[in-house]
Design an enzyme around this catalytic site. Structure first.
Site, short mmCIF file in Angstrom:
data_model
loop_
_atom_site.label_atom_id
_atom_site.label_comp_id
_atom_site.label_asym_id
_atom_site.label_seq_id
_atom_site.Cartn_x
_atom_site.Cartn_y
_atom_site.Cartn_z
N SER A 46 0.80 -1.21 0.00
CA SER A 46 0.00 0.00 0.00
C SER A 46 0.84 1.27 0.00
O SER A 46 0.32 2.35 -0.19
CB SER A 46 -0.91 0.01 1.24
OG SER A 46 -0.13 0.07 2.40
N LYS A 104 3.28 9.99 4.10
CA LYS A 104 3.33 11.05 3.09
C LYS A 104 4.04 12.28 3.64
O LYS A 104 4.16 12.46 4.85
CB LYS A 104 1.90 11.47 2.70
CG LYS A 104 1.04 10.39 2.08
CD LYS A 104 1.17 10.36 0.57
CE LYS A 104 0.09 9.47 -0.04
NZ LYS A 104 0.04 8.11 0.57
#
Lengths: 212, 212
Positions: B131, B170
């Site tokens: 992922s 992120k």
DNA sequence: TGTTGACACGAACATGCGTTCTCTCCTATG
DNA sequence: CATAGGAGAGAACGCATGTTCGTGTCAACA
């Protein structure tokens, strides 16, 4: 006997600090004067307590015979790998032999469980550019390679593609007289090229990205 | 005086070996008996020669005050980081507090230059699943995080997205009351989400991929 | 109140261990 | 052949360092 007294903890910390600075353990008197303890016997007393707890080991009669049980042993299996250059799409890969005399300025340390075999024949390169994102490798990453000119199917290797004059990191599969180079990124497609076009430079062992 | 004599080399090697086994340096007499030298003065003589060459340092008068100039100082700054669990898209991130009692079985060692600050507050997780390829992180990678609930703009962080019930890595940018989460992979687009939907779990410090 | 045990003092004591001094034994150099 | 300097031997010297012992303090406890 249960708790580690404040003083014992201070002693432990001091030993650690001393070891960091000096490469050899402190004497009882070093500890004494550092912590402002009045007598060597007090240090001895607390050291015995720490030893009973298994936090240190003492070699009787031996000067500076204090060993820390924690780090100590773990610190051993650490491998220091020289960063001998850069790796970029358009350049051949530097190999260890190239820079014989030049002393390496940068090194990377890794636990030996991350590289298995004690680091023999390993070298590291800093990745330049974004050409290897398909191998999940970013600009600035450090790749650690094992020097070898051949490889097994399925290994990830650094190859030099003669026709394209390009370096790339891919999984290697010899299929007939073709080579399939499979990106580590599962969402991307492999490339095919004649076997004589690829020149294996080394096997990828580890990738380290440091986002400081 | 130019060359390092065979005997001096043997002494050097022995010191190294001794240090590996004992955590403290050998005495002159240790060296003497190991190498079958008849007198301590001979050892002293050769040690002085080695010191003049800059290969070792000796602290006069101090027992076992021999330091190797090569390794020694560099190999010390190694940080051991516990791997406390897994990180996957659909699961909350384990944080250090969660597993207080349970002793960690796996650890990762890294040179402190890869993690700066001596490893305080750091923990590691093994990545499960694909992922996070958009962060250039693969299945099986080890990510090293620094525990923190807030972060600066531009830092790469592990966040828990409440609405999506999902963990992701992120770059973080607070823009008004929106948060822009930018993938490390330059070819991919950012996602935007309300600030109150994101929960910062930790800052990404290092990624290690081991292709054994 | 007396006892016990963890913790701390100081001062000897006994080695551990680096240093030094005096002598050989070479081999090279003239 | 004489001499000088590198390398080693052996023993003595002396500070460095671990160990031990007799005491003292203080809190917990019966």
């Amino acid at each position: 006997m249960k708790t580690v007294s404040r003083r014992q903890q201070a002693i432990l910390q001091f030993i650690e600090r001393f070891l960091d600075e000096n490469d050899y353990p402190p004497t009882i008197r070093d500890i004494q004067s550092e912590l402002g303890i009045s007598s060597t016997s007090v240090v001895d007393y607390n050291l015995k307590a720490l030893e009973a707890r298994g936090l240190i080991r003492r070699n009787s009669k031996i000067s500076r015979g204090i060993e820390l049980m924690n780090r100590g042993s773990t610190r051993r299996n650490v491998v220091t790998i020289p960063v001998i250059g850069q790796i970029a799409a358009g350049q051949p890969i530097p190999v260890p032999g190239d820079l014989e005399g030049s002393d390496v300025t940068e090194t990377v340390e890794l636990g030996s469980d991350l590289v298995r075999n004690s680091g023999q024949g390993l070298f590291a390169l800093r990745v330049k550019g974004h050409s290897m994102v398909d191998a999940l490798i970013n600009d600035g990453d450090v790749v650690i390679l094992k020097q070898q000119e051949t490889c097994e199917n399925g290994e990830t290797v650094a190859v030099w593609l003669k026709d394209q004059r390009e370096t790339t990191l891919k999984r290697f599969y010899l299929e007939g007289d073709q080579v399939r180079l499979q990106p580590a990124n599962v969402t991307m497609d492999p490339i095919f090229t004649p076997a004589e076009n690829v020149e294996v430079q080394g096997r990828l062992v580890t990738v380290v990205r440091s986002d400081l």
